[in-house]
Design an enzyme around this catalytic site. Structure first.
Site, PDB file in Angstrom:
ATOM      1  N   ASP A  44       0.864  -1.185   0.000  1.00 46.99           N
ATOM      2  CA  ASP A  44       0.000   0.000   0.000  1.00 46.99           C
ATOM      3  C   ASP A  44       0.899   1.234   0.000  1.00 46.99           C
ATOM      4  OD1 ASP A  44      -1.740   2.203   0.977  1.00 46.99           O
ATOM      5  OD2 ASP A  44      -3.200   0.599   1.273  1.00 46.99           O
ATOM      6  N   GLN A  73     -14.681   2.387   1.511  1.00 45.54           N
ATOM      7  CA  GLN A  73     -13.967   1.952   0.296  1.00 45.54           C
ATOM      8  C   GLN A  73     -13.684   3.151  -0.606  1.00 45.54           C
ATOM      9  OE1 GLN A  73     -16.048  -0.944  -2.157  1.00 45.54           O
ATOM     10  NE2 GLN A  73     -14.184  -1.442  -3.308  1.00 45.54           N
ATOM     11  N   HIS A  96     -10.205  -5.662  -2.625  1.00 50.15           N
ATOM     12  CA  HIS A  96      -8.870  -5.773  -2.030  1.00 50.15           C
ATOM     13  C   HIS A  96      -8.970  -6.023  -0.533  1.00 50.15           C
ATOM     14  CE1 HIS A  96     -10.000  -1.491  -1.975  1.00 50.15           C
ATOM     15  NE2 HIS A  96      -9.342  -1.416  -0.825  1.00 50.15           N
ATOM     16  N   PHE A  97      -7.960  -6.736  -0.040  1.00 48.13           N
ATOM     17  CA  PHE A  97      -7.843  -7.031   1.384  1.00 48.13           C
ATOM     18  C   PHE A  97      -6.588  -6.333   1.910  1.00 48.13           C
ATOM     19  CE2 PHE A  97     -10.388 -10.379  -0.377  1.00 48.13           C
ATOM     20  CZ  PHE A  97     -11.327 -10.654   0.598  1.00 48.13           C
ATOM     21  N   HIS A  98      -6.759  -5.534   2.950  1.00 47.99           N
ATOM     22  CA  HIS A  98      -5.613  -4.923   3.639  1.00 47.99           C
ATOM     23  C   HIS A  98      -5.042  -5.947   4.616  1.00 47.99           C
ATOM     24  CE1 HIS A  98      -6.679  -0.626   2.665  1.00 47.99           C
ATOM     25  NE2 HIS A  98      -7.883  -1.155   2.530  1.00 47.99           N
TER      26      HIS A  98
HETATM   27  P1  AMP Z   1      -9.832   1.339   0.630  1.00 48.66           P
HETATM   28  O1  AMP Z   1     -10.517   1.431  -0.719  1.00 48.66           O
HETATM   29  O2  AMP Z   1     -10.246   2.435   1.567  1.00 48.66           O
HETATM   30  O3  AMP Z   1      -9.962  -0.017   1.261  1.00 48.66           O
HETATM   31  O4  AMP Z   1      -8.289   1.562   0.450  1.00 48.66           O
HETATM   32  C1  AMP Z   1      -7.599   1.715  -0.738  1.00 48.66           C
HETATM   33  C2  AMP Z   1      -6.136   1.664  -0.400  1.00 48.66           C
HETATM   34  O5  AMP Z   1      -5.415   1.720  -1.607  1.00 48.66           O
HETATM   35  C3  AMP Z   1      -5.627   2.807   0.481  1.00 48.66           C
HETATM   36  O6  AMP Z   1      -5.044   2.263   1.659  1.00 48.66           O
HETATM   37  C4  AMP Z   1      -4.589   3.517  -0.397  1.00 48.66           C
HETATM   38  O7  AMP Z   1      -3.492   3.953   0.354  1.00 48.66           O
HETATM   39  C5  AMP Z   1      -4.220   2.424  -1.371  1.00 48.66           C
HETATM   40  N1  AMP Z   1      -3.750   2.882  -2.665  1.00 48.66           N
HETATM   41  C6  AMP Z   1      -4.276   3.847  -3.467  1.00 48.66           C
HETATM   42  N2  AMP Z   1      -3.594   3.949  -4.619  1.00 48.66           N
HETATM   43  C7  AMP Z   1      -2.605   3.023  -4.558  1.00 48.66           C
HETATM   44  C8  AMP Z   1      -1.555   2.632  -5.442  1.00 48.66           C
HETATM   45  N3  AMP Z   1      -1.381   3.231  -6.628  1.00 48.66           N
HETATM   46  N4  AMP Z   1      -0.719   1.651  -5.053  1.00 48.66           N
HETATM   47  C9  AMP Z   1      -0.875   1.038  -3.852  1.00 48.66           C
HETATM   48  N5  AMP Z   1      -1.850   1.357  -2.977  1.00 48.66           N
HETATM   49  C10 AMP Z   1      -2.699   2.330  -3.317  1.00 48.66           C
END
Ligand code: AMP
Length: 141
Positions: free
Chosen positions: A34, A97, A103-105
């Site tokens: 991330d 989101q 995606h999974f964190h």
């Molecule tokens: P969420 O949709 O809130 O679950 O989180 C999306 C995640 O994607 C966030 O933690 C961002 O920091 C991450 N993110 C956004 N753009 C990128 C990228 N180009 N590469 C890696 N991570 C990303």
């Protein structure tokens, strides 16, 4: 529910149109750092097959993705000598989101250490690469 849009940022990462610091990939999944980590070692695991989130994902895709989430969770725990691992997955803006490709964190956690809030600042690429190397070494070990 809004249809999946393959031009989302993770869709572009899958197509190689924008860079990512990958730690693992197979025929069905990709795992990468991330760029705005909540803790060092914060990884995202995504299926290659597009769905907006868990609500419209194929059960087969979920069945293939969760073992990879587990593999990455064990690797980040080892690589960062973590006490635990936080796994999060958000569905639709109301749930937090922001990127609309499932995606999974996967985030290593240490006792007493809070997660960093989302600052909007990107982590230094060299730091992401160094953290990715630690995770890859744990995956290989
Ligand atoms: P969420 O949709 O809130 O679950 O989180 C999306 C995640 O994607 C966030 O933690 C961002 O920091 C991450 N993110 C956004 N753009 C990128 C990228 N180009 N590469 C890696 N991570 C990303």
């Amino acid at each position: 529910m809004t249809a999946y849009d393959p031009n989302n940022i993770f869709g572009k990462i899958l197509k190689g149109e924008i860079p990512s610091v990958r730690v693992y990939e197979d025929d069905h999944t990709v795992a990468f750092m991330d760029v705005m980590p909540h803790a060092p070692g914060h990884v995202l695991v995504i299926p290659r097959k597009g769905s907006r989130n868990i609500l419209d994902a194929d059960a087969e895709v979920l069945a293939r993705t969760i073992p990879v989430v587990q593999k990455i969770a064990n690797a980040v725990k080892e690589a960062f000598e973590a006490d635990g691992v936080y796994i999060a997955q958000f569905n639709e803006p109301a749930a937090g989101q922001t990127v609309f490709h499932l995606h999974f964190h996967v985030i290593p956690r240490h006792e007493g250490l809070p997660l960093k809030p989302h600052s909007g600042a990107m982590e230094d690429g060299a730091v992401l690469k160094a953290n990715a190397e630690k995770i890859k070494a744990a995956l290989e070990g």
